[in-house]
Design a protein around this motif. Sequence first.
Motif, PDB file in Angstrom:
ATOM      1  N   LYS A   9      36.210  13.136  59.021  1.00 24.46           N
ATOM      2  CA  LYS A   9      37.070  14.544  59.053  1.00 24.46           C
ATOM      3  C   LYS A   9      37.602  14.768  57.598  1.00 24.46           C
ATOM      4  N   LEU A  12      34.144  16.105  55.969  1.00 26.40           N
ATOM      5  CA  LEU A  12      33.900  17.595  56.600  1.00 26.40           C
ATOM      6  C   LEU A  12      34.883  18.152  55.472  1.00 26.40           C
ATOM      7  N   LEU A  13      35.815  18.168  55.751  1.00 29.40           N
ATOM      8  CA  LEU A  13      36.627  18.942  54.833  1.00 29.40           C
ATOM      9  C   LEU A  13      35.579  19.314  53.158  1.00 29.40           C
ATOM     10  N   GLN A  16      33.279  21.256  53.480  1.00 31.97           N
ATOM     11  CA  GLN A  16      33.410  22.002  53.441  1.00 31.97           C
ATOM     12  C   GLN A  16      33.924  22.805  52.393  1.00 31.97           C
ATOM     13  N   LEU A  17      35.197  22.293  51.533  1.00 29.91           N
ATOM     14  CA  LEU A  17      34.952  22.694  50.441  1.00 29.91           C
ATOM     15  C   LEU A  17      33.582  23.261  49.096  1.00 29.91           C
ATOM     16  N   HIS A  19      30.814  23.586  51.046  1.00 28.56           N
ATOM     17  CA  HIS A  19      29.973  25.134  51.503  1.00 28.56           C
ATOM     18  C   HIS A  19      30.234  26.168  50.279  1.00 28.56           C
ATOM     19  N   ASN A  20      31.956  26.300  50.475  1.00 29.28           N
ATOM     20  CA  ASN A  20      32.352  27.627  50.153  1.00 29.28           C
ATOM     21  C   ASN A  20      32.205  27.531  48.758  1.00 29.28           C
ATOM     22  N   LYS A  23      29.039  28.924  47.964  1.00 25.54           N
ATOM     23  CA  LYS A  23      28.888  30.614  48.647  1.00 25.54           C
ATOM     24  C   LYS A  23      30.164  31.024  47.646  1.00 25.54           C
TER      25      LYS A  23
END
Length: 100
Positions: A9, A12-13, A16-17, A19-20, A23
């Motif tokens: 988990k 994943l966080l 995601q961070l 990835h953001n 982006k």
Amino acid sequence: LQNQHDDVKKQLLDLQLQHNSLKLEHRKSLESHSQKLAQLQQEKDSEVTNLQDTVFKLREESKLLRKAHQEVHSQLLNAQAQMEEFRQLKEALQKMPGLR
């Protein structure tokens, strides 16, 4: 198992961070490139316009120079014709016995 779940988990966080963040970086880079492209396009358009103006001016100047050259050539031909006429008059006067 719970610990593994928590680790996954957390990974994943983190992903995601990341990835953001990537982006956002990509969007900023895209904006920057778009602005640079627009600026270069504007500079190119301006340069093309300036070159077109220069070509137009040079063509006009060329026309004027051709006209001036034609006038000078015409004047030269007239001067040559006058010289020939004067030469013939001089010869005719020299042949006249009463003027010697």
